[in-house]
Write a protein that holds these residues in place. Structure first.
Motif, PDB file in Angstrom:
ATOM      1  N   THR A 102      36.964 -12.369   4.480  1.00 20.94           N
ATOM      2  CA  THR A 102      35.867 -13.879   4.806  1.00 20.94           C
ATOM      3  C   THR A 102      34.871 -13.548   3.416  1.00 20.94           C
ATOM      4  N   GLU A 103      34.694 -14.747   2.810  1.00 20.34           N
ATOM      5  CA  GLU A 103      34.335 -14.397   1.809  1.00 20.34           C
ATOM      6  C   GLU A 103      33.321 -15.846   1.209  1.00 20.34           C
ATOM      7  N   VAL A 104      32.772 -15.452   0.587  1.00 19.83           N
ATOM      8  CA  VAL A 104      31.174 -16.681  -0.086  1.00 19.83           C
ATOM      9  C   VAL A 104      31.715 -16.800  -1.398  1.00 19.83           C
ATOM     10  N   GLU A 115      21.058   4.742  -5.756  1.00 19.12           N
ATOM     11  CA  GLU A 115      22.091   5.026  -5.481  1.00 19.12           C
ATOM     12  C   GLU A 115      23.563   3.988  -5.267  1.00 19.12           C
ATOM     13  N   THR A 116      23.059   2.866  -4.281  1.00 15.56           N
ATOM     14  CA  THR A 116      23.781   1.312  -4.122  1.00 15.56           C
ATOM     15  C   THR A 116      23.599   0.129  -4.258  1.00 15.56           C
ATOM     16  N   THR A 117      24.133  -1.097  -4.175  1.00 11.74           N
ATOM     17  CA  THR A 117      24.429  -1.707  -4.501  1.00 11.74           C
ATOM     18  C   THR A 117      23.808  -2.703  -3.994  1.00 11.74           C
ATOM     19  N   THR A 118      23.738  -2.304  -2.392  1.00 11.69           N
ATOM     20  CA  THR A 118      21.985  -3.320  -1.610  1.00 11.69           C
ATOM     21  C   THR A 118      20.318  -2.635  -2.592  1.00 11.69           C
ATOM     22  N   GLY A 119      20.299  -1.342  -3.292  1.00 10.65           N
ATOM     23  CA  GLY A 119      19.405  -0.982  -3.185  1.00 10.65           C
ATOM     24  C   GLY A 119      19.192  -1.032  -5.382  1.00 10.65           C
TER      25      GLY A 119
HETATM   26  N1  LIG Z   1      29.300   2.690   3.811  1.00 11.81           N
HETATM   27  C1  LIG Z   1      28.927   2.617   2.690  1.00 11.81           C
HETATM   28  O1  LIG Z   1      28.539   4.529   2.289  1.00 11.81           O
HETATM   29  C2  LIG Z   1      28.782   2.392   1.142  1.00 11.81           C
HETATM   30  C3  LIG Z   1      28.770   2.813   0.197  1.00 11.81           C
HETATM   31  C4  LIG Z   1      29.106   1.967  -1.186  1.00 11.81           C
HETATM   32  C5  LIG Z   1      27.940   0.799  -0.585  1.00 11.81           C
HETATM   33  N2  LIG Z   1      28.228   0.038   0.617  1.00 11.81           N
HETATM   34  C6  LIG Z   1      27.022  -1.047   1.062  1.00 11.81           C
HETATM   35  O2  LIG Z   1      27.836  -1.962   0.719  1.00 11.81           O
HETATM   36  C7  LIG Z   1      27.489  -3.316   1.029  1.00 11.81           C
HETATM   37  C8  LIG Z   1      28.613  -3.901  -0.079  1.00 11.81           C
HETATM   38  O3  LIG Z   1      28.394  -3.507  -1.450  1.00 11.81           O
HETATM   39  P1  LIG Z   1      29.333  -3.594  -2.600  1.00 11.81           P
HETATM   40  O4  LIG Z   1      29.529  -2.170  -3.212  1.00 11.81           O
HETATM   41  O5  LIG Z   1      31.239  -3.757  -1.631  1.00 11.81           O
HETATM   42  O6  LIG Z   1      29.238  -4.970  -2.790  1.00 11.81           O
HETATM   43  P2  LIG Z   1      29.866  -6.007  -3.754  1.00 11.81           P
HETATM   44  O7  LIG Z   1      28.451  -6.803  -4.240  1.00 11.81           O
HETATM   45  O8  LIG Z   1      30.384  -6.270  -4.594  1.00 11.81           O
HETATM   46  O9  LIG Z   1      30.420  -7.178  -2.768  1.00 11.81           O
HETATM   47  C9  LIG Z   1      29.462  -7.333  -1.254  1.00 11.81           C
HETATM   48  C10 LIG Z   1      30.840  -9.495  -1.364  1.00 11.81           C
HETATM   49  O10 LIG Z   1      30.788  -9.438  -0.168  1.00 11.81           O
HETATM   50  C11 LIG Z   1      29.831 -11.412  -0.040  1.00 11.81           C
HETATM   51  N3  LIG Z   1      29.445 -12.037   0.811  1.00 11.81           N
HETATM   52  C12 LIG Z   1      28.109 -11.784   0.175  1.00 11.81           C
HETATM   53  N4  LIG Z   1      27.600 -12.646   1.071  1.00 11.81           N
HETATM   54  C13 LIG Z   1      28.747 -12.722   2.231  1.00 11.81           C
HETATM   55  C14 LIG Z   1      29.209 -13.741   3.769  1.00 11.81           C
HETATM   56  N5  LIG Z   1      28.018 -13.939   4.096  1.00 11.81           N
HETATM   57  N6  LIG Z   1      30.381 -13.269   4.467  1.00 11.81           N
HETATM   58  C15 LIG Z   1      31.412 -12.926   3.526  1.00 11.81           C
HETATM   59  N7  LIG Z   1      31.155 -12.784   2.605  1.00 11.81           N
HETATM   60  C16 LIG Z   1      29.703 -12.289   2.064  1.00 11.81           C
HETATM   61  C17 LIG Z   1      29.863 -11.287  -1.926  1.00 11.81           C
HETATM   62  O11 LIG Z   1      30.340 -12.576  -2.397  1.00 11.81           O
HETATM   63  C18 LIG Z   1      30.803 -10.311  -2.521  1.00 11.81           C
HETATM   64  O12 LIG Z   1      32.018 -10.267  -3.045  1.00 11.81           O
HETATM   65  C19 LIG Z   1      26.203  -3.241   0.288  1.00 11.81           C
HETATM   66  O13 LIG Z   1      25.381  -3.469   1.519  1.00 11.81           O
HETATM   67  C20 LIG Z   1      25.730  -1.830  -0.455  1.00 11.81           C
HETATM   68  O14 LIG Z   1      25.027  -0.813  -0.094  1.00 11.81           O
HETATM   69  C21 LIG Z   1      27.586   0.889   1.858  1.00 11.81           C
END
Ligand SMILES: NC(=O)c1ccc[n+]([C@@H]2O[C@H](COP(=O)([O-])OP(=O)(O)OC[C@H]3O[C@@H](n4cnc5c(N)ncnc54)[C@H](O)[C@@H]3O)[C@@H](O)[C@H]2O)c1
Length: 424
Positions: free
Chosen positions: A242-244, A156-160
């Motif tokens: 903040t971003e990397v 389901e999710t990005t981290t997975g």
């Molecule tokens: N809360 C929820 O219900 C929910 C829903 C969907 C996804 N998520 C989770 O949220 C997280 C992000 O998902 P996404 O789809 O936005 O991912 P994504 O990959 O689109 O975005 C993550 C961003 O974080 C940045 N990043 C990484 N390390 C960093 C750091 N040290 N400092 C600053 N920026 C940094 C990356 O460059 C990237 O742009 C994941 O863990 C995902 O599983 C949570």
């Protein structure tokens, strides 16, 4: 002696089922695409007798996915994908009223969390549905005897998806996985609008702060970060990103936000929200410089984005200020506030994503499971995207449910767009 048949599953209290059922029915009203898929599943029974182990946030929206899979003929069990995200009344209703054994209790400790995943695996799945890849990781490391029965899985999710791609790369992955997160009808809407709104909702429910006029620092300008930033700005916050990743940082600048390193943002932020999927994004060096009263929340998948052990070390006292709000008193007297134990705040203190956005994410889940049943024998031990035809069909159904119509290409336009010689 109690002679009532023992109901499989482990929930907080089956007496909560009536409340859970009403919640599930309310969510169903806002999930028209899933309703259409359910109708089709009831007729065609594409999942007949297929054993599914599902590890998802146990919410009213997930309940509607589980019911859809069951109605398609699947034999399924459900466990929590996060110790704090379970809605106990929903878990009770699924187990008692819908015949779907559910293993989930809000606030369960780590040992219970993994015992519940173990119980879901005892079902000997042929297909796994995961949110964060904990179920697959347990299966591939601790329950390897089960692998031979598994034909595929979804995530389901990005981290997975990141974890599973790493497994595929080093040859650990033992069956094909469809990355539901990568469907456009998932991340463009669920991550952006769902996480955007519900993260702010979680922070508001936990703190009741007025967002207008506050400096809100958002770490990560990905799909979720963009959504959270958009909603915080709409409430009148001064948003700092903040971003990397330079492209994402540039996008944030052009969207009108200030971008700076966390070391600088830490000194001026009022509320910090991490949504990166990374670890220790807020750490020792940041806690040392935060203002008195600063609030921290995480909406990324795991509770490692805020380095809680470092926060504990730096503080001299800790108490609960309100439900889901822990106050840490630093040795210099400053008070810092951590929300929801650093776990997904939208699920910890609010109700997760609204049903109408989960409608699309879970339509992708349901159709991906059907796709695996039909096609897994042709698939490798890799991570696959959701087939484009599924993505487009879901967008079309969602638009129809909203009463929105779109234009169609004329034959002349189709020819023009597929030809390289036109336009000169
Ligand atoms: N809360 C929820 O219900 C929910 C829903 C969907 C996804 N998520 C989770 O949220 C997280 C992000 O998902 P996404 O789809 O936005 O991912 P994504 O990959 O689109 O975005 C993550 C961003 O974080 C940045 N990043 C990484 N390390 C960093 C750091 N040290 N400092 C600053 N920026 C940094 C990356 O460059 C990237 O742009 C994941 O863990 C995902 O599983 C949570």
């Amino acid at each position: 002696m109690n002679t009532a048949p023992k109901i499989a599953g482990d929930v907080k209290d089956l007496a909560l089922a009536e409340r859970g059922k009403r919640k599930i029915e309310w969510a169903n009203q806002h999930m028209p695409v899933l309703q259409l898929i359910r109708k089709q599943f009831i007729k065609e029974q594409p999942l007949k007798d297929v054993r599914l182990s599902t590890c998802l946030h146990v919410t009213s929206e997930t309940a509607n996915l589980a019911i859809t899979l069951r109605d398609g003929g699947a034999d399924l069990v459900l466990c929590a994908s996060n110790p704090l995200s379970t809605q106990d009344e929903v878990a009770a209703a699924l187990t008692k009223d819908y015949g779907i054994p559910t293993y989930a209790i809000k606030g369960e400790d780590n040992a219970t969390y993994y015992a519940h995943i173990g119980a879901a695996l005892d079902h000997r799945p042929q297909i796994t549905l995961d949110d964060g890849a904990d179920l697959v990781t347990q299966l591939l490391t601790k329950r390897t005897d089960l692998v031979k029965d598994v034909i595929g899985g979804t995530e389901e999710t990005t981290t997975g998806v990141i974890r599973l791609r790493a497994m595929a790369k080093d040859g650990t992955l033992q069956y094909p996985i469809i990355a539901v997160n990568d469907a456009q009808t998932k991340h463009l809407f669920d991550n952006r609008y769902g996480t955007g709104q519900s993260t702010i909702d979680g922070i508001l429910r936990a703190t009741n702060l007025l967002i207008a006029g506050l400096r809100v620092v958002i770490a990560g300008y990905g799909w979720c970060g963009r959504g959270v930033a958009m909603r915080a700005k709409g409430l009148g916050a001064d948003v700092i990103i903040t971003e990397v990743n330079p492209v994402r940082a540039l996008e944030a600048v052009m969207d009108g936000y200030r971008v700076m390193p966390m070391n600088d943002a830490a000194k001026i932020g009022d509320i910090f929200i991490t949504v990166t999927g990374d670890k220790s994004v807020l750490a020792h060096e940041h806690f040392e410089h935060m203002k008195d009263g600063a609030v921290m929340a995480n909406s990324g998948h795991f509770n490692v984005e805020i380095d809680i052990p470092a926060l504990e070390k730096l503080s001299s006292a800790k108490k609960q200020a309100r439900p889901f709000v822990d106050e840490y008193v630093m040795k210099d007297g400053r008070k810092l506030y951590l929300l929801g134990d650093g776990r997904l705040i939208n699920l910890a203190s609010a109700e997760g994503h609204p049903a109408s956005v989960m409608d699309m994410s879970f339509a992708n889940q349901a159709l991906s499971v059907e796709h695996l049943i039909k096609h897994s024998s042709e698939m490798e031990k890799q991570v696959y995207g959701v087939p484009e035809a599924i993505d487009r069909a879901i967008a079309k159904l969602k638009l129809e449910s909203m009463g929105v119509q779109l234009d169609k290409l004329t034959a002349e336009q189709e020819h023009y767009l597929s030809s390289w010689s036109e336009g000169t």
